[in-house]
Motif scaffolding. Structure first.
Motif, mmCIF file in Angstrom:
data_model
loop_
_atom_site.group_PDB
_atom_site.id
_atom_site.type_symbol
_atom_site.label_atom_id
_atom_site.label_comp_id
_atom_site.label_asym_id
_atom_site.label_seq_id
_atom_site.Cartn_x
_atom_site.Cartn_y
_atom_site.Cartn_z
ATOM 1 N N VAL A 137 6.218 0.084 -8.014
ATOM 2 C CA VAL A 137 7.261 0.825 -7.320
ATOM 3 C C VAL A 137 8.527 -0.019 -7.386
ATOM 4 N N PHE A 138 9.591 0.564 -7.912
ATOM 5 C CA PHE A 138 10.883 -0.122 -7.985
ATOM 6 C C PHE A 138 11.777 0.392 -6.867
ATOM 7 N N PHE A 139 12.179 -0.536 -5.984
ATOM 8 C CA PHE A 139 13.039 -0.196 -4.866
ATOM 9 C C PHE A 139 14.496 -0.524 -5.207
ATOM 10 N N TRP A 198 0.840 -1.202 0.000
ATOM 11 C CA TRP A 198 0.000 0.000 0.000
ATOM 12 C C TRP A 198 0.871 1.246 0.000
ATOM 13 N N TYR A 199 0.406 2.294 -0.713
ATOM 14 C CA TYR A 199 1.156 3.547 -0.799
ATOM 15 C C TYR A 199 0.182 4.726 -0.770
ATOM 16 N N TRP A 200 0.635 5.847 -0.187
ATOM 17 C CA TRP A 200 -0.200 7.040 -0.142
ATOM 18 C C TRP A 200 0.699 8.277 -0.154
ATOM 19 N N PRO A 201 0.218 9.402 -0.720
ATOM 20 C CA PRO A 201 1.045 10.614 -0.801
ATOM 21 C C PRO A 201 1.300 11.213 0.567
ATOM 22 N N ALA A 220 -4.953 5.035 0.861
ATOM 23 C CA ALA A 220 -3.823 4.383 0.207
ATOM 24 C C ALA A 220 -4.271 3.589 -1.018
ATOM 25 N N VAL A 221 -3.374 3.494 -1.982
ATOM 26 C CA VAL A 221 -3.614 2.703 -3.186
ATOM 27 C C VAL A 221 -2.600 1.564 -3.222
ATOM 28 N N ARG A 222 -2.955 0.526 -3.967
ATOM 29 C CA ARG A 222 -2.076 -0.638 -4.040
ATOM 30 C C ARG A 222 -1.206 -0.585 -5.289
ATOM 31 N N ALA A 223 0.000 -1.124 -5.150
ATOM 32 C CA ALA A 223 0.915 -1.211 -6.287
ATOM 33 C C ALA A 223 1.862 -2.377 -6.046
ATOM 34 N N ASN A 224 2.439 -2.874 -7.109
ATOM 35 C CA ASN A 224 3.389 -3.973 -7.014
ATOM 36 C C ASN A 224 4.783 -3.463 -6.683
ATOM 37 N N THR A 272 -5.416 -8.843 -11.949
ATOM 38 C CA THR A 272 -6.660 -8.529 -12.641
ATOM 39 C C THR A 272 -6.996 -7.050 -12.592
ATOM 40 N N TRP A 273 -6.682 -6.368 -11.500
ATOM 41 C CA TRP A 273 -7.217 -5.033 -11.294
ATOM 42 C C TRP A 273 -6.212 -3.957 -11.644
ATOM 43 N N ASP A 274 -6.566 -2.712 -11.312
ATOM 44 C CA ASP A 274 -5.792 -1.553 -11.729
ATOM 45 C C ASP A 274 -4.340 -1.599 -11.288
#
Length: 400
Positions: free
Chosen positions: A213-215, A106-109, A117-121, A205-207
């Motif tokens: 995010v590349f760490f 999860w990530y948020w500004p 928060a929104v999800r990202a890989n 499947t989803w957005d």
């Protein structure tokens, strides 16, 4: 135009059928909209890779030992792979796009709330990963050696520089540049955007499939991927040669997979074809069930309102005007189903929690679903009424 009062009176006398149709239409609207959203998301994965990504392949290996031993062995492997003249870039990561889709977080500004928060890989990267994967830096810069968290250069406790995908940047910082912006990840880790890359393919499947995010993380896990870019005409040779070199370094190692990005894309496409066919079949079934429900209701109303219909004909009414009346009536059912489906979505959002989280339904897919069912149903109503009057005109006479 026929009056709608008798229609409502008939519905009140026989409420079960109309209510069931409204709820069935509401359920079909929601389900069809989600199916369209899934098909759209999956279609983004199999749209095809650009040429810059077709000369990339992955070698997945199991690396034994503790963190320091794994780091030493991975660096030896990378040095051997990079020694091949045909290799342009080689990198290592414990998660790659299009395969297992990274690690979801999860990530948020910085100026936002954690509840938003929104999800990202999440993908681990080094200073060669973006070039090895063929991702274009749209804004900012690539990682440099000083960014990378290594065994001999730990930076875990500091604010980390990261690279994000274009789609995630648009979500976190809509309408503005993401460069140098701060945001937070799971565990309240502060992150700083140093670069933005183009579309990242995924298999979710989803957005969040395309949100990444590349760490800068070179602390390798037991399951490690080597990402190798070479000239396209030498791809087959380099794939085979690289594996033989890795086995020469450690004959006892386990090589799980050796696959090009094009082969991986084809495999995902083949896996998706059956899935998409199934979803399309369900979509067609939903439309057919809705049609049967509407046509059944229209047939019922035609039979119950013979007097009103015959009177309309006696006053100069036409078959087309009668069909239009029933089409308007069908619209009322769809309007009612809109309210029911909206209430269901709101209730799910605020009052129910499922074991598997379902993302919010996009309005455009709901709108497409509504228009599809409405247009097809109205056409079916028009044909049904015209057919019924033409084939049984004698039955529509005033009953004494």
């Amino acid at each position: 135009m026929l009056e709608l009062g008798p229609a409502f009176k008939i519905m009140l006398r026989h409420p079960i059928g109309p209510l069931l149709i409204v709820f069935q239409l509401a359920f079909s609207l929601i389900l069809l909209a989600y199916i369209l959203m899934v098909i759209s998301a999956r279609g983004q994965v199999i749209l095809g890779l650009d040429d810059d990504k077709k000369s990339v392949f992955f070698i997945q290996v199991l690396v034994d030992g503790d963190e320091a031993e794994r780091s030493l062995l991975v660096n030896q492997d990378l040095s051997a792979i990079r020694s091949l003249a045909e290799v342009e870039y080689a990198s290592a990561s414990y998660s790659i796009p299009m395969y297992e889709s990274g690690l979801l977080a999860w990530y948020w500004p910085a100026d936002g709330k954690q509840n938003d928060a929104v999800r990202a890989n999440y993908y681990s990267s080094d200073e060669f990963s973006m070039r090895a994967l063929g991702y274009r830096i749209l804004e900012g810069r690539d990682f440099v050696s000083s960014d990378i968290d290594r065994v001999d250069n730990p930076i875990r406790n500091n604010s980390k520089n990261v690279i994000v995908s274009e789609s995630l940047a648009a979500i976190l910082f809509p309408g503005e540049s993401a460069l140098a912006k701060l945001f937070y990840g799971s565990g309240n880790v502060e992150l700083k955007v140093v670069g933005v890359v183009d579309r990242v393919p995924g298999v979710d499947t989803w957005d969040y499939s395309a949100s990444a995010v590349f760490f800068p993380d070179a602390r390798y896990q037991k399951g490690t991927f080597y990402i190798v870019r070479c000239s396209e005409d030498a791809l087959a040779y380099v794939k085979e040669k690289a594996v033989s070199m890795l086995l020469k370094i450690n004959p006892d190692r386990i090589i799980v997979r050796n696959i090009s990005m094009s082969e991986l894309e084809k495999q995902i496409y083949n896996d998706d074809r059956l899935f998409l066919k199934l979803l399309l079949s369900v979509s067609v079934t939903l439309v057919l069930v809705s049609l049967i429900s509407i046509v059944s209701l229209v047939s019922f109303l035609l039979n119950k309102r013979r007097n009103q219909i015959s009177l309309r004909f006696a006053l100069g009414g036409t078959k087309a005007s009668l069909a239009c009346f029933f089409m308007v009536e069908a619209c009322y059912y769809f309007v009612a189903s809109l309210f029911v489906s909206a209430a269901g979505l709101i209730a799910y959002k605020y009052f129910f929690t499922l074991a598997v989280e379902i993302p919010a339904l996009k309005p455009e897919f709901f709108f497409i679903s509504f228009l599809t069912l409405l247009c097809v149903s109205l056409l079916a109503v028009f044909i049904t009424v015209r057919w019924a009057i033409r084939n049984a005109p004698a039955s529509y006479v005033i009953q004494e």
